[in-house]
Enzyme design. Structure first.
Site, PDB file in Angstrom:
ATOM      1  N   GLY A  51     -16.949 -18.050  -3.093  1.00 29.67           N
ATOM      2  CA  GLY A  51     -16.801 -17.514  -1.749  1.00 29.67           C
ATOM      3  C   GLY A  51     -18.069 -16.802  -1.312  1.00 29.67           C
TER       4      GLY A  51
ATOM      5  N   HIS B 263      -5.591  -8.091  10.784  1.00 29.39           N
ATOM      6  CA  HIS B 263      -4.184  -7.808  10.476  1.00 29.39           C
ATOM      7  C   HIS B 263      -3.460  -7.508  11.790  1.00 29.39           C
ATOM      8  CE1 HIS B 263      -5.438  -7.793   6.348  1.00 29.39           C
ATOM      9  NE2 HIS B 263      -6.395  -6.942   6.671  1.00 29.39           N
ATOM     10  N   HIS B 264      -2.410  -8.281  12.068  1.00 26.19           N
ATOM     11  CA  HIS B 264      -1.730  -8.197  13.353  1.00 26.19           C
ATOM     12  C   HIS B 264      -0.484  -7.327  13.341  1.00 26.19           C
ATOM     13  CE1 HIS B 264      -4.424 -11.394  14.541  1.00 26.19           C
ATOM     14  NE2 HIS B 264      -3.967 -12.141  13.560  1.00 26.19           N
ATOM     15  N   ARG B 265       0.257  -7.345  12.243  1.00 31.91           N
ATOM     16  CA  ARG B 265       1.504  -6.577  12.193  1.00 31.91           C
ATOM     17  C   ARG B 265       1.851  -6.317  10.730  1.00 31.91           C
ATOM     18  NH1 ARG B 265       5.075  -9.537  15.585  1.00 31.91           N
ATOM     19  NH2 ARG B 265       6.629  -7.973  15.124  1.00 31.91           N
ATOM     20  N   PRO B 266       2.607  -5.250  10.456  1.00 27.23           N
ATOM     21  CA  PRO B 266       3.001  -4.949   9.080  1.00 27.23           C
ATOM     22  C   PRO B 266       4.251  -5.705   8.664  1.00 27.23           C
ATOM     23  CG  PRO B 266       3.762  -3.216  10.528  1.00 27.23           C
ATOM     24  CD  PRO B 266       2.996  -4.192  11.388  1.00 27.23           C
TER      25      PRO B 266
ATOM     26  N   GLU C 278      -8.165 -15.866   0.312  1.00 27.73           N
ATOM     27  CA  GLU C 278      -9.301 -16.308  -0.497  1.00 27.73           C
ATOM     28  C   GLU C 278      -8.856 -17.241  -1.613  1.00 27.73           C
ATOM     29  OE1 GLU C 278     -13.473 -14.885  -2.419  1.00 27.73           O
ATOM     30  OE2 GLU C 278     -12.247 -13.434  -1.335  1.00 27.73           O
TER      31      GLU C 278
ATOM     32  N   GLN D 218       0.851  -1.183   0.000  1.00 30.65           N
ATOM     33  CA  GLN D 218       0.000   0.000   0.000  1.00 30.65           C
ATOM     34  C   GLN D 218       0.895   1.243   0.000  1.00 30.65           C
ATOM     35  OE1 GLN D 218       1.027   1.187   2.949  1.00 30.65           O
ATOM     36  NE2 GLN D 218      -0.152   0.317   4.638  1.00 30.65           N
TER      37      GLN D 218
ATOM     38  N   HIS E 229      -0.175  -4.633   1.564  1.00 35.94           N
ATOM     39  CA  HIS E 229      -1.564  -4.173   1.579  1.00 35.94           C
ATOM     40  C   HIS E 229      -2.426  -5.232   2.254  1.00 35.94           C
ATOM     41  CE1 HIS E 229      -5.433  -2.760   0.190  1.00 35.94           C
ATOM     42  NE2 HIS E 229      -4.854  -1.689  -0.331  1.00 35.94           N
ATOM     43  N   GLY E 230      -3.304  -4.816   3.150  1.00 41.34           N
ATOM     44  CA  GLY E 230      -4.192  -5.759   3.817  1.00 41.34           C
ATOM     45  C   GLY E 230      -5.052  -6.530   2.823  1.00 41.34           C
TER      46      GLY E 230
END
Length: 153
Positions: free
Chosen positions: A89, A96-99, A70, A55, A61-62
């Site tokens: 789907g 999201h826990h960490r970058p 997916e 990003q 990017h998340g």
């Protein structure tokens, strides 16, 4: 949407070829550099580069993590459904826990529930040091083609 024309015992190399088949360069998985290392309906492992999937702040990017999750869950559900079925789907969510700013990330999708009507997976995405970056859950309808056929008859 993942269309299943794969043999049920397809090897990870076969799946990689399937993702990058002719026309496959137009798939999001191929564009993002996702590679499958292991694939059964119960467990899938895939990698994705951080480079090209960042990003604006230079971090992964998340949404890229969600695409990896997916992709793994959809392929697992398609394999579970067997030939002639598609897997669509119906829900995906991620925490999201960490970058991470560089390297390769690895996603491991583990089946939580595999039935004819629903397949759900937990996907853990880690960096090269094994630190958890993201936890995702995906729910897929693996026999959508059968449901559509029944609805039409």
């Amino acid at each position: 949407m993942t269309q299943s024309s794969l043999p049920e015992t397809a090897a990870a190399g076969d799946l990689a070829a399937w993702i990058t088949r002719p026309g496959g360069a137009e798939t999001l998985a191929a564009r993002m550099g996702i590679e499958l290392l292991e694939a059964t309906p119960q467990r899938l492992v895939g990698t994705m580069p951080v480079a090209g999937n960042k990003q604006l702040y230079g971090m992964l990017h998340g949404g890229a993590s969600v695409v990896l999750a997916e992709t793994l869950g959809s392929i697992g559900a398609a394999m579970h459904a067997g030939g002639g079925h598609i897997a669509l789907g119906v829900d995906v969510n991620a925490t999201h826990h960490r970058p991470v700013r560089s390297g390769i990330v690895t996603g491991v999708a583990t089946a939580l529930n595999l039935t004819p009507a629903i397949a759900s997976y937990e996907v853990i995405i880690t960096d090269e040091a094994g630190r958890r970056l993201c936890t995702a859950r995906i729910t897929v309808a693996p026999n959508t083609a059968e449901v559509i056929r029944r609805a039409r008859s």
